[in-house]
Design a protein around this motif. Structure first.
Motif, short mmCIF file in Angstrom:
data_model
loop_
_atom_site.label_atom_id
_atom_site.label_comp_id
_atom_site.label_asym_id
_atom_site.label_seq_id
_atom_site.Cartn_x
_atom_site.Cartn_y
_atom_site.Cartn_z
N HIS B 584 0.82 -1.21 0.00
CA HIS B 584 0.00 0.00 0.00
C HIS B 584 0.86 1.26 0.00
N THR B 585 2.02 1.16 0.58
CA THR B 585 2.82 2.37 0.74
C THR B 585 4.05 2.40 -0.17
N LEU B 586 4.35 1.24 -0.78
CA LEU B 586 5.57 1.15 -1.59
C LEU B 586 5.27 1.34 -3.07
N THR B 587 6.26 1.84 -3.79
CA THR B 587 6.19 1.75 -5.25
C THR B 587 6.99 0.52 -5.66
N LEU B 588 6.82 0.09 -6.91
CA LEU B 588 7.57 -1.07 -7.39
C LEU B 588 9.07 -0.80 -7.33
N GLN B 589 9.43 0.41 -7.73
CA GLN B 589 10.86 0.76 -7.65
C GLN B 589 11.40 0.58 -6.25
N GLU B 590 10.64 1.08 -5.26
CA GLU B 590 11.11 0.97 -3.88
C GLU B 590 11.20 -0.49 -3.44
N ALA B 591 10.19 -1.29 -3.86
CA ALA B 591 10.19 -2.70 -3.48
C ALA B 591 11.44 -3.39 -4.02
N ILE B 592 11.81 -3.07 -5.25
CA ILE B 592 13.01 -3.70 -5.83
C ILE B 592 14.27 -3.21 -5.11
N ILE B 593 14.32 -1.91 -4.87
CA ILE B 593 15.51 -1.37 -4.20
C ILE B 593 15.67 -1.98 -2.81
N LYS B 594 14.54 -2.19 -2.13
CA LYS B 594 14.61 -2.80 -0.79
C LYS B 594 14.75 -4.32 -0.84
N GLY B 595 14.63 -4.88 -2.04
CA GLY B 595 14.80 -6.33 -2.17
C GLY B 595 13.63 -7.13 -1.65
N LEU B 596 12.41 -6.62 -1.83
CA LEU B 596 11.22 -7.32 -1.34
C LEU B 596 10.53 -8.02 -2.51
N GLY B 597 10.83 -9.32 -2.65
CA GLY B 597 10.36 -10.08 -3.81
C GLY B 597 8.85 -10.21 -3.90
N ASP B 598 8.19 -10.57 -2.78
CA ASP B 598 6.74 -10.76 -2.81
C ASP B 598 6.05 -9.45 -3.14
N ALA B 599 6.50 -8.37 -2.50
CA ALA B 599 5.90 -7.06 -2.75
C ALA B 599 6.10 -6.66 -4.21
#
Lengths: 195, 787
Positions: B584-599
């Motif tokens: 809900h709070t992340l963008t896809l870019q942020e999810a990749i940068i943070k290394g969150l695969g499921d997100a």
């Protein structure tokens, strides 16, 4: 010649050290969290076994004579300066971590890296623990441990160490034709004893 | 009298330790004891005689390490000839009464087999075979394979003994205090493999003292239908006054051995630290004791290199997904020899909770013998489940069974005479739990009674090969219910009869039943429940089908098979939808940068509802990867983070690829990657592979320990313009150089980038490489320039 094997209990885990092995140069909370999860998953897989023997040290010129074999190496001569005896040893934390790393190498390489680093931290911790044990039991001063391949010491000394210590039979450690050890999280080394 | 005849009626006594006695006689550290057969014949003969005099019925030759790794062929022959002669002379010199046999002693090679060592399985078989042939030539009475601490090497030795002699073979393994071999096998796994391959007596020696071995021996007695042998050490070695002594003395050693004889072991002896006085004490203690009868155990099981899976009242789940039938992506993987994809299927199914994996890689246009064998070997490096080898090609079946580390399931034999004549000899030779289909020359019978009749015929024929009913699992063939309304009933009726009247276990490929019907899950899971209720022992099923797993766990809970519903509760807990609050709070870019695969996967799927795939790649994934990659190059992002981001990006790419099935994804070119010959490390290689894939390259991963010619062949068959090679040690750099030279000579258009711990830019240039990649990002940058 007395060849002995010893199994140690698990040394305490150092998460920061694992992070360092994984290539983190500064503190990183997220990575350390992930490392803790790896520790929980893998810590029961390790065995901490060592095979060792104490032998005499005689230095002639640039060659060290352990009685059972000789090593032509100035670096080793320096490492054993002042020592009358030395402990030859091989240590391993077992094959299971290699299997787990291979498995995550396929599904999740980041975790493979962290587990690999955990294995590196474990074998180092085992060697340190063994050093403490030697200090307690011999009452002598220990020189820093020295492995085949250090300085000008030829890697093929591995063959002699493996033959004398009977590593394969005693602790399940084997050597490839290219002188790699399997399990990979293993160390062979010489520790000079002084006094 | 043969040793086996003697063994049927008597407790049989082996000898004790040899190494300790030889050291006492002056054998130096590092000196090869086997050579003493030539240099000190009198000492060796006398030691053997002392054991016969002490009461040993079997003396083992001084040939523990006599193999072609340590000796030339000529010396090996001299050693074995002399060793057998010394034992024979000792037998004739001994004044005691009683049978006296000579065993060819075979110990481990000292090398670890592939995939974790570098000794090839067939090379190991050949090493042992050479020793066995000489033992046979010089007239030993039996073969004793002992102190084996790796199951795969044990298999190689036993196979060599069986293929090169008709002598009885005793096999003894060395366990650690954890009750496992050094490479992880437990007693169940060892017993399953050795019984399957036809060892004559099995057991344990070395490593531990008699008391510590008791629990392991008890497991042997509970599992095995063979005579059990036990040769403990004289306790643990200690150094007293500068001398190694063992802490268990003859009286207490004999006490424990006597206890074990009362428990049912049949062959007794000693290992390290034991001497003729230990054997004499044991003989004295067990004098007059009659051997306990050996009870057949009727255990139906398949095993891997770590454990066995028993067929009991609990149904067994066999994952069916390693199979190209009807799977486009899997077919592609098989054709391209994409082992990573196939292995992933194995690991993912294990995570879903199956206990075995079916392995089928049959496609008309491929070399199935090679691919099936490769797949089995590579799966066994990363998945510890027993495998069910599934092929219609008997040559591929034999090749895979031979290499398999454990007792495999064999899928399948049927009632046709030709099928049985081809498959049963393989099961007899390599061991196996064979799936028998109830069809014959007349096809699949329409009635249950006829299918049961075929099952009876199969059992009768199997018995003539010496294959017991416990090693056969019947598949009563699940036909498509949409084509024949009675198909389900007939299958289940035959199943029930076979289970109840023939007492055999059963298996079904569940999914067949619903072919041609919509909403197949409902049909499959209901039929599964009915089959379980009719006595189904094992199901070959899709573990990703939630309905099947629900049925399985509910069935176990409802039929008293799941105490306190613990299994069901654990399963249900996993069913709760995983919460991806971050999305809900992340963008896809942020999810990749943070290394969150499921997100990253969830966010990609959301974006695809409003945007096309290529735009998501251009605007979200590539910028995120670039940021992480740049951060890594500037040392603000570290390797674990780089990899986590790469994995998250891979998850996002996966969603996009499955969404745009018909569009071609970005393809920047083809890269071949490998760890060089002689090197068994591959973590660095895997990291580079992941990043290359992220950046849009197609990567063919040849694995580790790859011969130069294999790399060249891959370049020639794919037309790839870039090869990435990894080596960890200075000792494997020569193999890297050889590969580089070969590629430059035979495939001049292809560039080679190298990397690995010991390499530097200068070193790389010296061996002729085109580029040195200091890290994974440099490899990507170079690939972008070249391809």
């Amino acid at each position: 010649m007395n060849i002995l094997t010893k199994t140690f209990s698990a040394p305490p885990v150092d998460v920061r050290e694992i992070a360092r092995y994984a290539g983190c140069r500064t503190e990183n909370h997220d990575i350390e969290e992930k490392i803790r999860a790896c520790v929980t998953e893998a810590q029961h897989l390790f065995k901490y076994t060592i095979v060792y023997t104490e032998c005499p040290v005689a230095v002639t010129g640039t060659t060290v004579d352990f009685g059972v074999f000789r090593v032509p190496s100035q670096s080793l001569c320096r490492a054993l300066a002042g020592c009358c005896t030395a402990v030859l040893f091989a240590a391993t934390v077992g094959l299971e971590i290699d299997r787990l790393v291979a498995r995550y190498g396929i599904t999740e390489p980041s975790k493979a890296l962290l587990l690999q680093s955990f294995g590196a931290e474990r074998i180092e911790a085992l060697c340190d623990r063994f050093g403490e044990f030697l200090k307690e039991t011999t009452g002598k001063t220990l020189h820093p441990r020295f492995s085949p391949g250090y300085g000008d010491c030829p890697l093929c000394v591995q063959h002699d160490l493996f033959t004398v210590l009977d590593c394969s039979r005693k602790i399940g450690l084997s050597l490839t034709d290219t002188l790699l050890m399997s399990p990979t999280k293993s160390v062979t080394a010489v520790i000079g004893l002084e006094g | 009298m043969s040793v086996l005849t003697y063994l049927q009626q008597h407790i049989t006594v082996l000898d004790g330790g040899m190494g300790t006695l030889l050291q006492a006689a002056g054998l130096g550290a590092g000196e090869l004891p086997e050579r003493w057969n030539l240099t000190h014949p009198d000492i060796i003969t006398d030691l053997h005689r002392q054991y016969y005099d002490a009461g040993s019925h079997i003396v083992s030759t001084n040939t523990f390490g006599a193999n072609l790794l340590k000796f030339s062929a000529a010396e090996l022959e001299d050693i074995i000839k002399a060793a057998v002669q010394h034992a024979r002379t000792a037998a004739s010199q001994s004044t005691t009464e009683g049978e006296k046999f000579v065993a060819l002693d075979i110990g481990p090679t000292g090398k670890l087999l592939k995939p974790y060592g570098d000794l090839d399985f067939e090379e190991a078989v050949e090493l042992f075979a050479a020793t066995v042939r000489l033992g046979v030539q010089y007239g030993v009475d039996l073969i004793l394979i002992e102190t084996m601490n790796d199951l795969y090497e044990t298999k190689a030795a036993l196979l060599a003994a069986k293929e090169n002699s008709t002598l009885p073979v005793f096999v003894s393994n060395a366990y650690g205090a954890d009750g496992k071999l050094m490479t992880g096998a437990n007693v169940d796994a060892v017993v399953a493999l050795l019984e399957g391959m036809g060892a004559d007596a099995i057991g344990v020696n070395c490593s531990l003292g008699p008391q510590q071995l008791v629990p392991i021996v008890e497991q042997y007695l509970a599992r095995s239908s063979l005579p059990i042998l036990v040769q403990p050490n004289a306790g643990l070695p200690e150094v007293k006054n500068g001398v190694t002594v063992f802490n268990v003395l003859p009286p207490s050693f004999a006490e424990t051995m006597s206890y074990l004889v009362e428990r049912g072991i049949r062959v007794v002896g000693g290992c390290c630290g034991t001497t003729p006085s230990y054997i004499a004490a044991v003989c004295e203690k067990i004098r007059g004791k009659a051997p306990l009868p050996i009870q057949p155990k009727h255990i139906t099981c398949a095993s891997s290199y770590t454990h066995a899976v028993d067929f009991t009242d609990m149904p067994v789940l066999i994952g069916e997904r390693i199979n190209p039938t009807g799977k486009k992506r899997f077919k592609q993987a098989v054709r391209e020899h994409d082992m990573g994809y196939i292995l992933n299927e194995g690991i993912a199914q294990q995570q879903k909770g199956v206990q075995l994996l079916d392995v089928n890689v049959g496609l008309p246009e491929i070399d199935e013998v090679r691919l099936l064998t490769d797949t089995v070997c590579q799966l066994q490096a990363v998945v510890d489940l027993p495998l069910q080898i599934d092929t219609a090609d008997p040559v591929a079946m034999e090749s895979a069974l031979r290499r398999y580390n454990g007792k495999a399931m064999v899928n399948s034999v049927n009632g046709k005479a030709e099928s049985m004549a081809r498959i049963f000899p393989l099961v007899k030779k390599y061991g196996g739990l064979v799936v028998a289909l109830t069809l014959d020359e007349n096809g699949i019978p329409a009635t249950a009674a006829e299918r049961v009749a075929i099952a009876q015929n199969i059992l009768g024929t199997a018995a003539t090969y010496g294959i017991a009913a416990k090693d056969i699992v019947f598949d009563t063939l699940c036909m498509t219910v949409s084509a024949d309304p009675q198909a389900g009933n007939v299958t289940l009726s035959a199943l029930k009869t076979i289970k109840e009247t023939l007492g055999c276990h059963t298996s079904l490929g569940i999914s067949n039943v619903s072919f041609g019907l919509p909403c197949r899950e409902a049909v499959n899971s209901t039929f599964f429940a009915m089959a379980l209720q009719n006595g189904l022992s094992a199901a070959i099923m899709n573990p990703y089908a939630d309905d099947m797993l629900k049925t399985y766990h509910a069935f176990c809970a409802l039929t008293g098979r799941d105490e306190n519903c613990a299994g069901y509760l654990a399963f249900a807990a996993q069913q709760a939808p995983s919460v991806c609050a971050d999305t809900h709070t992340l963008t896809l870019q942020e999810a990749i940068i943070k290394g969150l695969g499921d997100a990253a996967a969830t966010l990609t799927a959301q974006l695809l509802t409003t945007t096309d795939g290529l735009t998501v790649v251009q605007n979200e994934i590539i910028p995120a990867l670039d940021r992480v990659g740049t951060g890594y190059e500037q040392h603000t992002v570290f390797l674990p983070q780089l990899l986590m981001s790469a994995e998250a990006a891979k998850a996002a790419f996966g969603v996009i690829k499955s969404a745009l099935k018909n569009e071609t994804a970005a393809d920047k070119g083809h890269v071949i990657i490998a760890t060089v010959k002689g090197d068994i490390h591959d973590i660095g290689k895997n990291i580079v592979k992941l990043l290359l894939e992220n950046y849009g390259f197609r990567v063919t991963d040849l694995g580790k320990d790859v011969a130069p010619r294999t790399v060249l062949e891959a370049v020639q068959s794919t037309g790839s313009r870039l090869v990435a090679l990894s080596a960890l040690m200075t000792t494997t750099v020569p193999a890297m150089e050889e590969t580089v030279q070969l590629l430059h000579r035979e495939a001049p258009g292809c560039r080679v980038i190298v990397g690995g711990a010991v390499l530097t830019a200068d070193y790389a240039a010296a061996i002729g490489a085109d580029y040195y990649g200091a890290d994974a990002m440099e490899a990507v940058r170079y690939a972008e320039k070249i391809c």
